[in-house]
Design an enzyme around this catalytic site. Structure first.
Site, PDB file in Angstrom:
ATOM      1  N   SER A  10      11.298  -1.870  13.630  1.00 24.24           N
ATOM      2  CA  SER A  10      10.693  -2.136  14.760  1.00 24.24           C
ATOM      3  C   SER A  10      10.642  -1.860  15.849  1.00 24.24           C
ATOM      4  CB  SER A  10      10.957  -4.334  15.180  1.00 24.24           C
ATOM      5  OG  SER A  10      10.869  -4.435  14.132  1.00 24.24           O
ATOM      6  N   HIS A  31      12.417  -2.788  21.044  1.00 24.17           N
ATOM      7  CA  HIS A  31      10.815  -3.280  21.085  1.00 24.17           C
ATOM      8  C   HIS A  31       9.973  -2.406  22.504  1.00 24.17           C
ATOM      9  CE1 HIS A  31       9.653  -7.116  18.231  1.00 24.17           C
ATOM     10  NE2 HIS A  31      10.856  -6.160  17.566  1.00 24.17           N
TER      11      HIS A  31
END
Length: 240
Positions: A127, A178
């Site tokens: 991610s 993230h």
């Protein structure tokens, strides 16, 4: 729309070899999870981003979590997000720059996780690297409008808003990875994106014939509609 794939499987492999290899690694490592052999379990454990062991000197764990996932759903949605959002950038940046910025964003995300999260924190997944791609797209939307059209810009902004909201409302998400992966991609963007020639967009497109500014299709087929639905499902799955 630059995120709709119309290539055949063979053409996709030829045009986007880096993404193809990364996804193949994702699938291979997930398959190893299904093999009840102590050696495979040991190898996968060596790839987890475990902060305590990184602090003990196992620095490869800053890289390896980018390729390994915690289960089929995790692997599937991250691989699909790479398949959807990666090709346009691999074509635009070229193979070398693409893999460099992808790994750079992933490593920065894992470094930030190491320094900010506690020592008992463990994580896997691509991610952070994928959010690095989103960082590049946002840079294009704001500062390089010659490389992306309005429809794709609006889609990117929608994805980023969804991603930001879902990142903070879900408990099973590495928020640090993230955010720092995204920032790393945005910082790297001006270094890896094609340089503007200083002329209009037509001149830019003619001067870079193999890496064109991708256009909206004139008409949508059933395939386009199915890809749009897939993009929506992937967006929901990645951020859940």
């Amino acid at each position: 729309m630059m995120f709709i794939r119309t290539e055949s499987f063979r053409t996709f492999l030829r045009l986007y070899p880096i993404i193809s290899v990364i996804i193949a690694i994702h699938i291979f490592l997930w398959l190893l999870l299904l093999v009840p052999i102590p050696l495979t379990s040991f190898l996968l454990q060596q790839m987890v981003g475990f902060n305590y062991l990184i602090a003990e000197g196992e620095y490869w764990r800053l890289l390896t979590p980018i390729f390994v996932h915690g289960g089929f759903g995790h692997m599937l949605f991250n691989s699909f997000s790479l398949l959807i959002f990666g090709p346009a950038l691999e074509r635009m940046l070229g193979k070398f720059k693409f893999i460099c910025v992808y790994l750079f964003a992933g490593i920065i995300a894992n470094l930030a996780t190491f320094y900010i999260e506690p020592l008992d924190f463990a994580h896997v997944g691509s991610s952070g690297a994928i959010f690095g791609l989103f960082g590049i797209y946002l840079y294009m939307v704001i500062l390089r409008k010659d490389l992306i059209n309005q429809m794709n810009s609006q889609l990117i902004m929608t994805i980023l808003v969804i991603g930001l909201v879902m990142t903070f409302i879900n408990t099973n998400v590495n928020i640090v990875a993230h955010l720092f992966g995204f920032v790393a991609g945005a910082i790297a963007a001006p270094l890896v994106l094609p340089k503007s020639s200083g002329h209009d967009m037509i001149t830019i497109r003619r001067s870079i014939p193999t890496r064109p500014r991708l256009q909206i299709p004139k008409e949508f087929s059933i395939k386009h509609i199915l890809w749009i639905l897939l993009i929506i499902l992937v967006i929901i799955g990645v951020f859940m």
